[in-house]
Design an enzyme around this catalytic site. Sequence first.
Site, PDB file in Angstrom:
ATOM      1  NE  ARG A 164      -3.980   1.925   2.416  1.00  0.00           N
ATOM      2  CZ  ARG A 164      -3.959   2.961   3.251  1.00  0.00           C
ATOM      3  NH1 ARG A 164      -2.953   3.096   4.125  1.00  0.00           N
ATOM      4  NH2 ARG A 164      -4.929   3.855   3.236  1.00  0.00           N
TER       5      ARG A 164
ATOM      6  CG  HIS B 111      -1.475   5.225  -0.557  1.00  0.00           C
ATOM      7  ND1 HIS B 111      -2.183   5.689   0.538  1.00  0.00           N
ATOM      8  CD2 HIS B 111      -2.318   4.364  -1.189  1.00  0.00           C
ATOM      9  CE1 HIS B 111      -3.379   5.131   0.560  1.00  0.00           C
ATOM     10  NE2 HIS B 111      -3.476   4.317  -0.466  1.00  0.00           N
TER      11      HIS B 111
ATOM     12  N   GLY C 127       4.369  10.466  -8.860  1.00  0.00           N
ATOM     13  CA  GLY C 127       5.272   9.419  -9.317  1.00  0.00           C
ATOM     14  C   GLY C 127       5.942   8.649  -8.203  1.00  0.00           C
TER      15      GLY C 127
ATOM     16  CB  SER D  91       7.087  12.102  -2.202  1.00  0.00           C
ATOM     17  OG  SER D  91       5.974  11.434  -2.763  1.00  0.00           O
TER      18      SER D  91
ATOM     19  CD  GLU E 278       3.469  12.474  -0.832  1.00  0.00           C
ATOM     20  OE1 GLU E 278       3.366  11.224  -0.912  1.00  0.00           O
ATOM     21  OE2 GLU E 278       4.165  13.152  -1.611  1.00  0.00           O
TER      22      GLU E 278
ATOM     23  CG  ASN F 133      -0.975   8.405   2.916  1.00  0.00           C
ATOM     24  OD1 ASN F 133      -1.322   7.354   2.382  1.00  0.00           O
ATOM     25  ND2 ASN F 133      -0.396   9.385   2.238  1.00  0.00           N
TER      26      ASN F 133
ATOM     27  CG  HIS G  15      -8.064  -3.997  -1.561  1.00  0.00           C
ATOM     28  ND1 HIS G  15      -9.090  -3.088  -1.723  1.00  0.00           N
ATOM     29  CD2 HIS G  15      -6.941  -3.257  -1.361  1.00  0.00           C
ATOM     30  CE1 HIS G  15      -8.598  -1.859  -1.634  1.00  0.00           C
ATOM     31  NE2 HIS G  15      -7.301  -1.951  -1.428  1.00  0.00           N
ATOM     32  CB  THR G  16      -6.362 -11.034  -2.240  1.00  0.00           C
ATOM     33  OG1 THR G  16      -6.712 -12.354  -1.834  1.00  0.00           O
ATOM     34  CG2 THR G  16      -4.870 -10.976  -2.501  1.00  0.00           C
TER      35      THR G  16
ATOM     36  CB  THR H 140      -6.998 -16.323   2.107  1.00  0.00           C
ATOM     37  OG1 THR H 140      -7.520 -15.673   0.938  1.00  0.00           O
ATOM     38  CG2 THR H 140      -7.458 -17.764   2.129  1.00  0.00           C
TER      39      THR H 140
END
Length: 315
Positions: free
Chosen positions: A59, A63, A69, A73, A85, A91, A190-191, A238
């Site tokens: 993640r 993000h 890019g 950062s 950030e 976040n 998201h599994t 799972t």
Amino acid sequence: MDSRINLFVLATLLLAAATNAQLSATFYTKSCPNLQNIVRKVMAQAINKEARMGASILRLHFHDCFVNGCDASILLDDTSKFTGEKNAGPNQNSARGFEVIDSIKTQVEAACKTTVSCADILAIAARDGVVLLGGPSWTVPLGRRDARTASQSAANAQIPAPTTSLSTLISMFSSKGLSARDMTALSGSHTIGQARCTTFRAHIYNDTNIHASFAANRKKTCPASGGDNNLAPLDKQTAFRFENNYYENLVARRGLLHSDQELFNGGSQDNLVRNYVSNNALFLSDFTAAMVKMGNISPLTGNNGEIRKNCRTVN
């Protein structure tokens, strides 16, 4: 992974190399030959300690790449010159794993001083987190450099929210050079992992495209008010194993986030979701191809940016 997937991934990597020739899988072969082993070792230790960390690092990479890019950062702390950030809406109280990247960076610096960027470390670590949780591997093109600044406002504007509609999701991914198919495949991340109650409360209490018993079960630990930080697995079957169960949940109307269920709600991605349910190999090949594309979003190369000594601060 069978030979067909390997060929598909190879073709994707060749295409990625053609469109972004400044990144190379062999970038550190001479300057830091043990890089991959160092990253994998620290990630294995982190996931053995807490399986959720694989999803957290993945993640972080996502993000990071979506905000100006893949330039690390997101790892920067706030300074007197800019607001970073880490405390942007997408976040705050949820982005995690920074200490794992710090640990990797410390060991990489000891082996290869001021050679490997934090952006590249994050990209490799995200791949290794997936692999260590049973998912596919892919070759990570390298050679990114690190940003000297960060933008909280950009993070707030450019990272999709869990309440986002399908049309907006497609538009936001398209703005980063990613197709609707890439978006649906990347959502399969998201599994693994978990989400905070505040991110899915509106879906389980207000939406109608949700299985009643699933909503009732989620309400047990996510009350209508309070308990914002209570966690629920994004894939109940799972949560710490990388495969295509996520899409089975969507077909059964058991997507945890509103944005998840939008992928299977009578729209343009329904058939692709069904294909991923019936063909795990297709999902894995699409996912790895999309990860390479995402990792190629606007990298800093050449003399742009810097190689940070500490991932939390500019040099």
